[in-house]
Design a protein around this motif. Structure first.
Motif, PDB file in Angstrom:
ATOM      1  N   ALA A   1       0.829  -1.209   0.000  1.00  0.00           N
ATOM      2  CA  ALA A   1       0.000   0.000   0.000  1.00  0.00           C
ATOM      3  C   ALA A   1       0.862   1.257   0.000  1.00  0.00           C
ATOM      4  O   ALA A   1       0.520   2.262  -0.638  1.00  0.00           O
ATOM      5  CB  ALA A   1      -0.929  -0.004   1.208  1.00  0.00           C
ATOM      6  N   ALA A   2       1.991   1.220   0.712  1.00  0.00           N
ATOM      7  CA  ALA A   2       2.880   2.385   0.764  1.00  0.00           C
ATOM      8  C   ALA A   2       3.518   2.635  -0.597  1.00  0.00           C
ATOM      9  O   ALA A   2       3.614   3.783  -1.052  1.00  0.00           O
ATOM     10  CB  ALA A   2       3.950   2.184   1.833  1.00  0.00           C
ATOM     11  N   PHE A   3       3.953   1.570  -1.261  1.00  0.00           N
ATOM     12  CA  PHE A   3       4.537   1.737  -2.596  1.00  0.00           C
ATOM     13  C   PHE A   3       3.483   2.252  -3.581  1.00  0.00           C
ATOM     14  O   PHE A   3       3.768   3.119  -4.411  1.00  0.00           O
ATOM     15  CB  PHE A   3       5.132   0.417  -3.088  1.00  0.00           C
ATOM     16  N   ASN A   4       2.270   1.721  -3.486  1.00  0.00           N
ATOM     17  CA  ASN A   4       1.209   2.173  -4.380  1.00  0.00           C
ATOM     18  C   ASN A   4       0.884   3.645  -4.140  1.00  0.00           C
ATOM     19  O   ASN A   4       0.718   4.423  -5.089  1.00  0.00           O
ATOM     20  CB  ASN A   4      -0.045   1.322  -4.188  1.00  0.00           C
ATOM     21  N   ALA A   5       0.819   4.034  -2.866  1.00  0.00           N
ATOM     22  CA  ALA A   5       0.505   5.424  -2.529  1.00  0.00           C
ATOM     23  C   ALA A   5       1.605   6.367  -3.013  1.00  0.00           C
ATOM     24  O   ALA A   5       1.326   7.437  -3.567  1.00  0.00           O
ATOM     25  CB  ALA A   5       0.311   5.561  -1.023  1.00  0.00           C
ATOM     26  N   ARG A   6       2.859   5.969  -2.805  1.00  0.00           N
ATOM     27  CA  ARG A   6       3.955   6.829  -3.263  1.00  0.00           C
ATOM     28  C   ARG A   6       3.964   6.917  -4.788  1.00  0.00           C
ATOM     29  O   ARG A   6       4.221   7.983  -5.362  1.00  0.00           O
ATOM     30  CB  ARG A   6       5.300   6.312  -2.744  1.00  0.00           C
ATOM     31  N   GLY A   7       3.654   5.794  -5.450  1.00  0.00           N
ATOM     32  CA  GLY A   7       3.549   5.828  -6.904  1.00  0.00           C
ATOM     33  C   GLY A   7       2.483   6.803  -7.370  1.00  0.00           C
ATOM     34  O   GLY A   7       2.670   7.532  -8.350  1.00  0.00           O
ATOM     35  N   ALA A   8       1.352   6.844  -6.653  1.00  0.00           N
ATOM     36  CA  ALA A   8       0.279   7.777  -7.008  1.00  0.00           C
ATOM     37  C   ALA A   8       0.734   9.221  -6.840  1.00  0.00           C
ATOM     38  O   ALA A   8       0.377  10.099  -7.634  1.00  0.00           O
ATOM     39  CB  ALA A   8      -0.954   7.496  -6.155  1.00  0.00           C
ATOM     40  N   ALA A   9       1.531   9.474  -5.797  1.00  0.00           N
ATOM     41  CA  ALA A   9       2.059  10.826  -5.584  1.00  0.00           C
ATOM     42  C   ALA A   9       3.026  11.209  -6.699  1.00  0.00           C
ATOM     43  O   ALA A   9       2.973  12.318  -7.240  1.00  0.00           O
ATOM     44  CB  ALA A   9       2.741  10.917  -4.222  1.00  0.00           C
ATOM     45  N   TYR A  10       3.911  10.281  -7.057  1.00  0.00           N
ATOM     46  CA  TYR A  10       4.831  10.546  -8.168  1.00  0.00           C
ATOM     47  C   TYR A  10       4.055  10.784  -9.467  1.00  0.00           C
ATOM     48  O   TYR A  10       4.415  11.658 -10.262  1.00  0.00           O
ATOM     49  CB  TYR A  10       5.795   9.373  -8.355  1.00  0.00           C
ATOM     50  N   PHE A  11       3.003  10.005  -9.679  1.00  0.00           N
ATOM     51  CA  PHE A  11       2.179  10.178 -10.878  1.00  0.00           C
ATOM     52  C   PHE A  11       1.588  11.586 -10.919  1.00  0.00           C
ATOM     53  O   PHE A  11       1.583  12.246 -11.968  1.00  0.00           O
ATOM     54  CB  PHE A  11       1.067   9.136 -10.907  1.00  0.00           C
ATOM     55  N   SER A  12       1.098  12.056  -9.778  1.00  0.00           N
ATOM     56  CA  SER A  12       0.520  13.396  -9.707  1.00  0.00           C
ATOM     57  C   SER A  12       1.561  14.472  -9.982  1.00  0.00           C
ATOM     58  O   SER A  12       1.227  15.558 -10.458  1.00  0.00           O
ATOM     59  CB  SER A  12      -0.118  13.624  -8.334  1.00  0.00           C
ATOM     60  N   LEU A  13       2.824  14.163  -9.684  1.00  0.00           N
ATOM     61  CA  LEU A  13       3.928  15.087  -9.967  1.00  0.00           C
ATOM     62  C   LEU A  13       4.480  14.901 -11.383  1.00  0.00           C
ATOM     63  O   LEU A  13       5.459  15.547 -11.757  1.00  0.00           O
ATOM     64  CB  LEU A  13       5.056  14.871  -8.952  1.00  0.00           C
ATOM     65  N   LYS A  14       3.854  14.000 -12.151  1.00  0.00           N
ATOM     66  CA  LYS A  14       4.293  13.667 -13.515  1.00  0.00           C
ATOM     67  C   LYS A  14       5.696  13.062 -13.544  1.00  0.00           C
ATOM     68  O   LYS A  14       6.404  13.147 -14.551  1.00  0.00           O
ATOM     69  CB  LYS A  14       4.205  14.884 -14.448  1.00  0.00           C
ATOM     70  N   ASP A  15       6.090  12.460 -12.435  1.00  0.00           N
ATOM     71  CA  ASP A  15       7.357  11.727 -12.368  1.00  0.00           C
ATOM     72  C   ASP A  15       7.034  10.264 -12.686  1.00  0.00           C
ATOM     73  O   ASP A  15       6.926   9.414 -11.797  1.00  0.00           O
ATOM     74  CB  ASP A  15       7.968  11.871 -10.971  1.00  0.00           C
ATOM     75  N   TYR A  16       6.866   9.985 -13.971  1.00  0.00           N
ATOM     76  CA  TYR A  16       6.337   8.691 -14.382  1.00  0.00           C
ATOM     77  C   TYR A  16       7.326   7.547 -14.176  1.00  0.00           C
ATOM     78  O   TYR A  16       6.912   6.409 -13.928  1.00  0.00           O
ATOM     79  CB  TYR A  16       5.875   8.759 -15.838  1.00  0.00           C
ATOM     80  N   ASP A  17       8.619   7.833 -14.273  1.00  0.00           N
ATOM     81  CA  ASP A  17       9.611   6.772 -14.075  1.00  0.00           C
ATOM     82  C   ASP A  17       9.546   6.219 -12.653  1.00  0.00           C
ATOM     83  O   ASP A  17       9.502   4.999 -12.447  1.00  0.00           O
ATOM     84  CB  ASP A  17      11.018   7.295 -14.368  1.00  0.00           C
ATOM     85  N   ASN A  18       9.546   7.114 -11.667  1.00  0.00           N
ATOM     86  CA  ASN A  18       9.475   6.657 -10.281  1.00  0.00           C
ATOM     87  C   ASN A  18       8.111   6.059  -9.957  1.00  0.00           C
ATOM     88  O   ASN A  18       8.015   5.105  -9.175  1.00  0.00           O
ATOM     89  CB  ASN A  18       9.789   7.806  -9.325  1.00  0.00           C
ATOM     90  N   ALA A  19       7.064   6.608 -10.551  1.00  0.00           N
ATOM     91  CA  ALA A  19       5.730   6.042 -10.341  1.00  0.00           C
ATOM     92  C   ALA A  19       5.683   4.595 -10.824  1.00  0.00           C
ATOM     93  O   ALA A  19       5.174   3.706 -10.131  1.00  0.00           O
ATOM     94  CB  ALA A  19       4.683   6.879 -11.073  1.00  0.00           C
ATOM     95  N   LEU A  20       6.254   4.355 -12.001  1.00  0.00           N
ATOM     96  CA  LEU A  20       6.253   3.001 -12.561  1.00  0.00           C
ATOM     97  C   LEU A  20       7.025   2.034 -11.668  1.00  0.00           C
ATOM     98  O   LEU A  20       6.579   0.901 -11.418  1.00  0.00           O
ATOM     99  CB  LEU A  20       6.853   3.027 -13.964  1.00  0.00           C
ATOM    100  N   LEU A  21       8.169   2.481 -11.151  1.00  0.00           N
ATOM    101  CA  LEU A  21       8.957   1.628 -10.253  1.00  0.00           C
ATOM    102  C   LEU A  21       8.148   1.244  -9.013  1.00  0.00           C
ATOM    103  O   LEU A  21       8.165   0.084  -8.575  1.00  0.00           O
ATOM    104  CB  LEU A  21      10.241   2.355  -9.837  1.00  0.00           C
ATOM    105  N   ASP A  22       7.437   2.221  -8.454  1.00  0.00           N
ATOM    106  CA  ASP A  22       6.667   1.943  -7.235  1.00  0.00           C
ATOM    107  C   ASP A  22       5.480   1.023  -7.508  1.00  0.00           C
ATOM    108  O   ASP A  22       5.189   0.119  -6.710  1.00  0.00           O
ATOM    109  CB  ASP A  22       6.192   3.250  -6.604  1.00  0.00           C
ATOM    110  N   PHE A  23       4.797   1.222  -8.616  1.00  0.00           N
ATOM    111  CA  PHE A  23       3.661   0.345  -8.922  1.00  0.00           C
ATOM    112  C   PHE A  23       4.144  -1.082  -9.215  1.00  0.00           C
ATOM    113  O   PHE A  23       3.492  -2.051  -8.826  1.00  0.00           O
ATOM    114  CB  PHE A  23       2.848   0.903 -10.091  1.00  0.00           C
ATOM    115  N   ASN A  24       5.288  -1.192  -9.877  1.00  0.00           N
ATOM    116  CA  ASN A  24       5.863  -2.523 -10.105  1.00  0.00           C
ATOM    117  C   ASN A  24       6.142  -3.229  -8.782  1.00  0.00           C
ATOM    118  O   ASN A  24       5.853  -4.422  -8.621  1.00  0.00           O
ATOM    119  CB  ASN A  24       7.163  -2.414 -10.905  1.00  0.00           C
ATOM    120  N   GLN A  25       6.710  -2.483  -7.832  1.00  0.00           N
ATOM    121  CA  GLN A  25       7.036  -3.079  -6.537  1.00  0.00           C
ATOM    122  C   GLN A  25       5.771  -3.435  -5.763  1.00  0.00           C
ATOM    123  O   GLN A  25       5.707  -4.479  -5.104  1.00  0.00           O
ATOM    124  CB  GLN A  25       7.909  -2.122  -5.717  1.00  0.00           C
ATOM    125  N   SER A  26       4.766  -2.579  -5.841  1.00  0.00           N
ATOM    126  CA  SER A  26       3.501  -2.858  -5.163  1.00  0.00           C
ATOM    127  C   SER A  26       2.882  -4.150  -5.688  1.00  0.00           C
ATOM    128  O   SER A  26       2.406  -4.992  -4.919  1.00  0.00           O
ATOM    129  CB  SER A  26       2.531  -1.688  -5.358  1.00  0.00           C
TER     130      SER A  26
END
Length: 236
Positions: free
Chosen positions: A58-83
């Motif tokens: 859940a923490a990785f998914n939430a952080r990925g959502a925050a990165y997505f909102s910041l348009k930091d798609y690379d880090n968002a993708l890494l976090d969703f993969n880990q989630s």
């Protein structure tokens, strides 16, 4: 020297606070910042949540959502993969990863993620809507229509489903049906500029010039980027 001492005390207190809180507490605080639109601060708290519990999907998914909102798609993708690696039974990370892939034009990847998310929770209309949009972009029009029909079946107030279904019908030159969908979208939101523009264009092709010009002018008043040109071309 006194100011330096105060600074050290403040930093120490913050570090102690970070040590004392649980991963869930940091997660909840980060979600509060997300709701407030403070995505950078949310990332900071989600970082602490991950540090506290590296197995928290859940923490990785939430952080990925925050990165997505910041348009930091690379880090968002890494976090969703880990989630997903930590828990492949939760639809949210698949849906969120699909959103990243759609934004980065990996349409086939997005389609696969939305399709994988649906069996995990088929009661989320946005999953059908997002998959329908991607299917339309891939010119899988029959599949897209099924998705938009499913959204409308579940929520007859979803203006985007009518608008997107109308676009497919317009592409298929089914102007009468497209006009009906665009009209419904506008009835649901009178300031829906894209739907007003699409309605006007469909009405032009259906020889309804008076209605078309009225709707194109309304779209122009709402700053649709192409509407002014069409008004000049067809309505002067």
């Amino acid at each position: 020297m006194q100011n330096l001492a105060k600074y050290i005390v403040i930093i120490t207190l913050l570090m102690c606070q970070a040590c004392s809180k649980s991963s869930e507490a940091f997660l909840e605080k980060g979600r509060t910042f997300m709701q407030e639109g403070n995505f950078k601060e949310a990332v900071r708290y989600f970082n602490w949540a991950v540090e506290k519990d590296a197995q928290s999907y859940a923490a990785f998914n939430a952080r990925g959502a925050a990165y997505f909102s910041l348009k930091d798609y690379d880090n968002a993708l890494l976090d969703f993969n880990q989630s997903i690696k930590l828990n492949d039974k939760d639809y949210k990370a698949f849906m969120n990863r699909g959103n990243v892939r759609r934004e980065t034009n990996d349409l086939k990847g997005a389609l696969a993620d939305y399709t994988q998310a649906l069996p995990l929770n088929n009661n989320v209309p946005d999953l059908y809507l997002n998959r329908g949009v991607v299917n339309a972009q891939l010119q899988n029009y029959d599949a897209a229509l099924k998705d938009f029909n499913e959204v409308i079946k579940r929520n007859k107030q979803n203006k985007n489903a009518y608008y997107n279904r109308g676009n497919i019908l317009y592409t298929q030159k089914k102007f009468k049906e497209a006009i009906a969908d665009f009209r419904t979208a506008v009835q649901l939101d009178a300031r829906f500029a894209k739907a007003l523009y699409a309605l006007g264009m469909a009405e032009l092709l259906a020889d309804k010039k008076e209605d078309a010009c009225m709707h194109l002018k309304q779209a122009a008043n709402l700053n649709h980027p192409q509407a002014d040109g069409k008004v000049i071309e067809y309505c002067k």
